[in-house]
Design a protein around this motif. Structure first.
Motif, short mmCIF file in Angstrom:
data_model
loop_
_atom_site.label_atom_id
_atom_site.label_comp_id
_atom_site.label_asym_id
_atom_site.label_seq_id
_atom_site.Cartn_x
_atom_site.Cartn_y
_atom_site.Cartn_z
N CYS A 44 6.47 -42.07 -4.21
CA CYS A 44 5.76 -40.95 -4.81
C CYS A 44 4.73 -40.40 -3.83
CB CYS A 44 5.08 -41.38 -6.10
SG CYS A 44 6.24 -41.72 -7.45
N ARG A 45 4.72 -39.08 -3.67
CA ARG A 45 3.83 -38.42 -2.73
C ARG A 45 3.35 -37.10 -3.32
NH1 ARG A 45 5.63 -40.38 2.64
NH2 ARG A 45 7.61 -41.50 2.38
N LEU A 46 2.34 -36.53 -2.66
CA LEU A 46 1.85 -35.20 -3.01
C LEU A 46 2.57 -34.15 -2.16
CD1 LEU A 46 -2.00 -35.86 -3.24
CD2 LEU A 46 -0.39 -35.61 -5.13
N ILE A 47 3.05 -33.10 -2.82
CA ILE A 47 3.66 -31.95 -2.13
C ILE A 47 2.78 -30.74 -2.40
CG2 ILE A 47 5.68 -30.46 -1.91
CD1 ILE A 47 7.42 -32.70 -2.88
N THR A 48 2.37 -30.05 -1.36
CA THR A 48 1.51 -28.87 -1.49
C THR A 48 2.29 -27.61 -1.14
OG1 THR A 48 -0.45 -30.16 -0.90
CG2 THR A 48 -0.63 -27.77 -0.75
N ILE A 49 2.32 -26.67 -2.07
CA ILE A 49 2.94 -25.36 -1.86
C ILE A 49 1.82 -24.34 -1.68
CG2 ILE A 49 4.53 -23.62 -2.75
CD1 ILE A 49 5.85 -26.30 -2.31
N THR A 50 1.80 -23.65 -0.55
CA THR A 50 0.73 -22.70 -0.25
C THR A 50 1.31 -21.32 0.01
OG1 THR A 50 -0.60 -24.46 0.76
CG2 THR A 50 -1.25 -22.20 1.24
N TRP A 51 0.80 -20.34 -0.74
CA TRP A 51 1.11 -18.93 -0.47
C TRP A 51 -0.16 -18.28 0.05
CZ3 TRP A 51 6.03 -17.02 -1.25
CH2 TRP A 51 6.89 -17.80 -2.04
N CYS A 52 -0.07 -17.52 1.12
CA CYS A 52 -1.23 -16.79 1.61
C CYS A 52 -0.84 -15.34 1.91
CB CYS A 52 -1.85 -17.46 2.84
SG CYS A 52 -0.88 -17.27 4.35
#
Length: 301
Positions: A44-52
């Protein structure tokens, strides 16, 4: 299929992400980050989705938490509006020896002036023939394109972060729960003359509205620049925290931080029990009380 796509200018250089506040401030870019907790590459891990978004282009970044808790594995895509760009495609990177594919289709995506697309798109993160994270409404297209099956573990939304820019009023739309309704959040800071002061000092006030309804009115903000308040949104208790010290006592671009944290009824009943073994984004009864919405409101003159 895995063509090299340049890193957009709205991402900071090197391995730093758009969470670098100095880079965000310089470009006055709009940034929207969503953090999910799910199983990928065997753990289990953290996934970060970033829109800029800035004046020149849109950017999309997908990063996976590394062994030391940093965003060690990352994939970036730029969406340049003034000439042809790949509105669909894929990239891949490796996490602990496992190949992770990021597959997207934004051909018909509708942004409606927002940083994050609102409809007619998908972004899929695929590992070991499973779609471990799927965003957007074109889910059938994503499964057909990737030939992958749904993951056995459903991802949990842990937090959302957004950077807003304005002079005295800041507005956005957000959900307090991933499957809940979208709410309009408005924050406004006003300066009024303090009639009790002989020196003509200003008396600052702040209003927070959700769906047009006033949920928090802070008078004498220069004395109450940090605080918290419990409000109710559709019978859901939401804790609101604010820190606007820099708005009042700093110069240049000034950031105010607002945190919205929904509190489930089960969390209140179980507040005295330990939650050491629970996963981020879930309480012991399967709620989403650990979700937080972070709004960074930048005052610019």
């Amino acid at each position: 299929m895995h063509e090299s796509i340049g890193i957009p200018a709205c991402f900071s250089s090197g391995e730093r992400t758009v969470d670098d506040q100095a880079a965000v401030t310089r470009s006055s870019q709009s940034v929207f980050m969503s953090v999910y907790w799910t199983k990928i590459a065997g753990q289990c891990r953290l996934i970060t989705i970033t829109w800029c978004k800035d004046l020149l282009l849109h950017g999309l970044s997908v990063s996976v938490e590394g062994p030391d808790g940093d965003n060690h594995y990352q994939s970036k895509v730029e969406l340049k509006p003034w000439y042809f760009w790949r509105k669909q495609g894929s990239k891949h990177f490796t996490v602990d020896g496992k190949t992770v594919d990021v597959v997207w289709d934004l051909k018909a995506a509708k942004f409606n002036g927002e940083t994050e697309p609102q409809s007619d798109y998908y972004v899929a993160v695929v590992c070991e023939e499973e779609i471990v994270l799927l965003l957007g409404d074109l889910k059938k297209d994503a499964y057909r394109k990737t030939g992958s099956r749904p993951a056995l573990i459903e991802p949990n939304l842990v937090s959302r972060k957004e950077h807003l820019f304005g002079k005295k009023k800041f507005s956005t739309r957000a959900k307090f729960h991933e499957k809940g309704d979208s709410h309009e959040i408005t924050i406004e800071c006003n300066n009024g003359l303090n009639k009790s002061s002989s020196s003509g000092e200003f008396d600052h006030e702040m209003e927070i509205r959700i769906d047009g309804r006033l949920v928090n009115h802070v008078k004498h903000l220069q004395w109450k620049f940090r605080g918290n308040e419990s409000v109710y949104v559709n019978k859901t208790r939401v804790e609101v925290y604010w820190d606007v010290h820099d708005w009042l006592f700093s110069s240049g671009p000034r950031q105010g931080l607002f945190i919205f944290k929904p509190i489930s009824s089960s969390t209140i009943m179980l507040s005295t029990q330990t939650a050491a073994d629970s996963t981020p984004g879930e309480d012991n009864s399967g709620g989403s009380s650990k979700f937080c919405l972070f709004l960074y409101a930048w005052k610019v003159e």
